[in-house]
Motif scaffolding. Structure first.
Motif, PDB file in Angstrom:
ATOM      1  N   ALA A   1     -15.808   0.694-107.241  1.00  0.00           N
ATOM      2  CA  ALA A   1     -14.939   1.799-106.561  1.00  0.00           C
ATOM      3  C   ALA A   1     -14.962   1.475-104.953  1.00  0.00           C
ATOM      4  O   ALA A   1     -13.761   1.789-104.370  1.00  0.00           O
ATOM      5  N   LEU A   2     -15.888   0.865-104.399  1.00  0.00           N
ATOM      6  CA  LEU A   2     -15.800   0.626-102.902  1.00  0.00           C
ATOM      7  C   LEU A   2     -14.558  -0.524-102.794  1.00  0.00           C
ATOM      8  O   LEU A   2     -14.038  -0.495-102.020  1.00  0.00           O
ATOM      9  N   ALA A   3     -14.739  -1.616-103.884  1.00  0.00           N
ATOM     10  CA  ALA A   3     -13.492  -2.418-103.864  1.00  0.00           C
ATOM     11  C   ALA A   3     -12.223  -1.903-103.899  1.00  0.00           C
ATOM     12  O   ALA A   3     -11.170  -2.354-103.196  1.00  0.00           O
ATOM     13  N   VAL A   4     -12.014  -0.787-104.624  1.00  0.00           N
ATOM     14  CA  VAL A   4     -10.915  -0.139-105.093  1.00  0.00           C
ATOM     15  C   VAL A   4     -10.410   0.436-103.690  1.00  0.00           C
ATOM     16  O   VAL A   4      -9.339   0.651-103.090  1.00  0.00           O
ATOM     17  N   ARG A   5     -11.504   1.063-103.048  1.00  0.00           N
ATOM     18  CA  ARG A   5     -11.028   1.908-101.820  1.00  0.00           C
ATOM     19  C   ARG A   5     -10.628   0.715-100.731  1.00  0.00           C
ATOM     20  O   ARG A   5      -9.833   1.154 -99.808  1.00  0.00           O
ATOM     21  N   PHE A   6     -11.366  -0.253-100.740  1.00  0.00           N
ATOM     22  CA  PHE A   6     -10.940  -1.291 -99.721  1.00  0.00           C
ATOM     23  C   PHE A   6      -9.216  -1.678 -99.974  1.00  0.00           C
ATOM     24  O   PHE A   6      -8.534  -1.597 -98.910  1.00  0.00           O
ATOM     25  N   ARG A   7      -8.962  -1.728-101.079  1.00  0.00           N
ATOM     26  CA  ARG A   7      -7.511  -2.042-101.362  1.00  0.00           C
ATOM     27  C   ARG A   7      -6.618  -1.058-101.048  1.00  0.00           C
ATOM     28  O   ARG A   7      -5.395  -1.242-100.651  1.00  0.00           O
ATOM     29  N   ALA A   8      -7.163   0.326-101.385  1.00  0.00           N
ATOM     30  CA  ALA A   8      -6.426   1.568-100.829  1.00  0.00           C
ATOM     31  C   ALA A   8      -6.210   1.747 -99.275  1.00  0.00           C
ATOM     32  O   ALA A   8      -5.031   1.920 -98.871  1.00  0.00           O
ATOM     33  N   VAL A   9      -7.280   1.253 -98.635  1.00  0.00           N
ATOM     34  CA  VAL A   9      -6.861   1.541 -97.098  1.00  0.00           C
ATOM     35  C   VAL A   9      -6.149   0.419 -96.640  1.00  0.00           C
ATOM     36  O   VAL A   9      -5.508   0.635 -95.810  1.00  0.00           O
ATOM     37  N   GLN A  10      -6.233  -0.733 -97.499  1.00  0.00           N
ATOM     38  CA  GLN A  10      -5.442  -1.895 -96.833  1.00  0.00           C
ATOM     39  C   GLN A  10      -3.783  -1.506 -97.042  1.00  0.00           C
ATOM     40  O   GLN A  10      -2.860  -1.922 -96.155  1.00  0.00           O
TER      41      GLN A  10
END
Length: 465
Positions: free
Chosen positions: A354-363
């Motif tokens: 989920a953290l990885a998904v969040r990183f992509r969303a933030v980017q």
């Protein structure tokens, strides 16, 4: 007293009259307390009203008062501690809890000369889209008392909409300030992560919950946000440079505004979306550049990752301890128990994914902000709904499709009422990199909109006049 009664005046105007001595803190506080006594029996905005304490504070201010909120009554969401005043968090577990300290946000309100009227209704630990709990009757929407004001800051939004308080404090983990503000026709601001300290709350997500203002207009909300903003060492997520001031630059000719989609099959009313889009596009009349580039932000994977992270966060901070005792667990409302249990099932690997998904969303959001200054869309794609009786877990499809992303990415967002559909308020949400930009755009758009939706006018609703 001025020609207009205090509940009809904006908060910024009230505080000017108070400072000039044209109104007194006792006079204004009494006015709002009397309105609560007369109208709140139908609305259930407040769990606890502190008439004695509020008037004592008002008298003290008259003797030696000052501050940016001098003499302004403020309604405080019952999720935040108030010294000597019952704080339940919407939970039967804390029905009789009286804390001996203020939350950081309440400390700042009092220090600025604000007067705490009482505590506004909230679902248990702020974990429901509607303001329903086992402590007090469910809050009703002032526009139509058969409908919900939303949640979790529904008591605060309904109180402001009904003229029971000029300012109110709310909190927001996936839309809990902005959704009730939209449903009640008032303004709500979610600050960016770390701007307002979160020390002293009952429940919430350490990573995603923000504390912010609800008011009848952008300038009023900004007045309270100025007081709330600032670093506090008791908040581990606080920004040391945290500060907010009403933007001196009011023009928006330099701003690029884009319409965006949440990238899911959103539940909603096409008429609401069309009305909000037309309202948002009017910012071009103030000189901003408005564009509809087919921008998509977020998707089902993004929503699932947000839910997984916030449930796990709440479980670790609060749920694990409460679920450990079967008697305590039985006192929890059904949805809260479900979400705590779901958080307890999240594995370390799932949280990392989920953290990885969040990183992509933030980017993706950062890339959008490289092209545009402000991102606009509906706060919610439908008007206030009437929830089914007896079902504590029902949730309208798509209710947080446009709101959760700001929490997920930690950016500020403002909900501004922008019209009516079927006689009920609708609202535009404006996201930006900074609070100053979001507020500047919101103020400009508010100035352009003819329809003022902060006065409930539906049949049977309490009139403000």
């Amino acid at each position: 007293m001025p020609a207009a009664e205090p509940h009809l005046l904006p908060a910024w105007r009230l505080v000017r009259l108070l400072r000039a001595g044209e109104l007194s803190p006792v006079e204004v506080t009494t006015h709002f307390l009397d309105r609560i006594e007369r109208l709140d029996g139908d609305l259930h905005c407040f769990v606890t009203v502190d008439r004695e304490g509020a008037l004592a504070d008002a008298r003290a201010l008259e003797r030696r008062g000052a501050g940016p909120l001098y003499g302004l009554p403020v309604a405080v969401k019952d999720q935040y501690l108030t010294r000597g005043l019952r704080t339940t968090g919407g939970s039967a577990l804390y029905r009789d809890r009286v804390p001996d300290e203020d939350a950081a946000c309440v400390e700042r309100i009092r220090a600025a000369g604000g007067i705490v009227l009482g505590k506004t209704n909230t679902p248990e630990f702020g974990l429901h889209w509607r303001t329903l709990n086992r402590v007090a009757p469910e809050t009703r929407n002032p526009w139509d008392t058969g409908r919900s004001p939303g949640g979790s800051s529904g008591g605060s939004a309904a109180a402001v909409a009904a003229g029971l308080a000029p300012l109110a404090l709310g909190s927001d983990c996936a839309g809990s300030i902005r959704l009730p503000a939209a449903f009640c026709g008032v303004t709500g601001i979610l600050p960016g992560n770390g701007l307002v300290p979160r020390h002293g709350g009952l429940g919430g997500s350490l990573r995603f919950t923000g504390i912010g203002p609800i008011a009848r207009g952008v300038r009023d909300a900004a007045l309270l946000l100025e007081v709330l903003a600032g670093y506090d060492p008791r908040d581990p997520t606080g920004r040391r440079d945290a500060a907010f001031r009403w933007p001196r630059r009011r023009g928006v000719r330099d701003l690029r505004v884009a319409w965006w989609s949440p990238g899911v099959e959103a539940g909603g009313d096409a008429r609401v979306v069309a009305a909000v889009r037309a309202a948002a596009a009017r910012i071009a009349e103030a000189g901003a550049h408005f564009d509809d580039p087919g921008l998509v932000l977020g998707d089902e994977e993004c929503q699932a990752a947000f839910s997984r992270m916030t449930y796990a966060d709440r479980y670790a901070l609060q749920g694990r301890e409460l679920l450990a005792d079967p008697g305590t667990a039985a006192e929890l409302t059904p949805l809260v128990r479900q979400r705590f249990e779901a958080g307890g099932r999240v594995t370390g690997a799932e949280y990392a994914e989920a953290l990885a998904v969040r990183f992509r969303a933030v980017q993706r959001l950062a890339d959008a902000f490289d092209r545009y200054d402000v991102l606009a869309g509906p706060t919610v794609g439908f008007t206030a709904v009437a929830p089914p009786a007896g079902d504590w877990t029902w949730r309208p499809a798509g209710i947080t499709d446009h709101t959760y992303l700001a929490n997920f990415a930690g950016v500020p967002a403002v909900s501004v009422p922008c019209g009516l559909v079927d006689g009920l308020p609708v609202a535009v949400q404006l996201m930006a990199r900074t609070e100053a930009t979001a507020v500047r755009a919101a103020a400009a758009l508010e100035d352009l909109l003819v329809t003022r939706t902060s006065r409930p006018s539906a049949p049977g609703a309490p009139a403000l006049r």
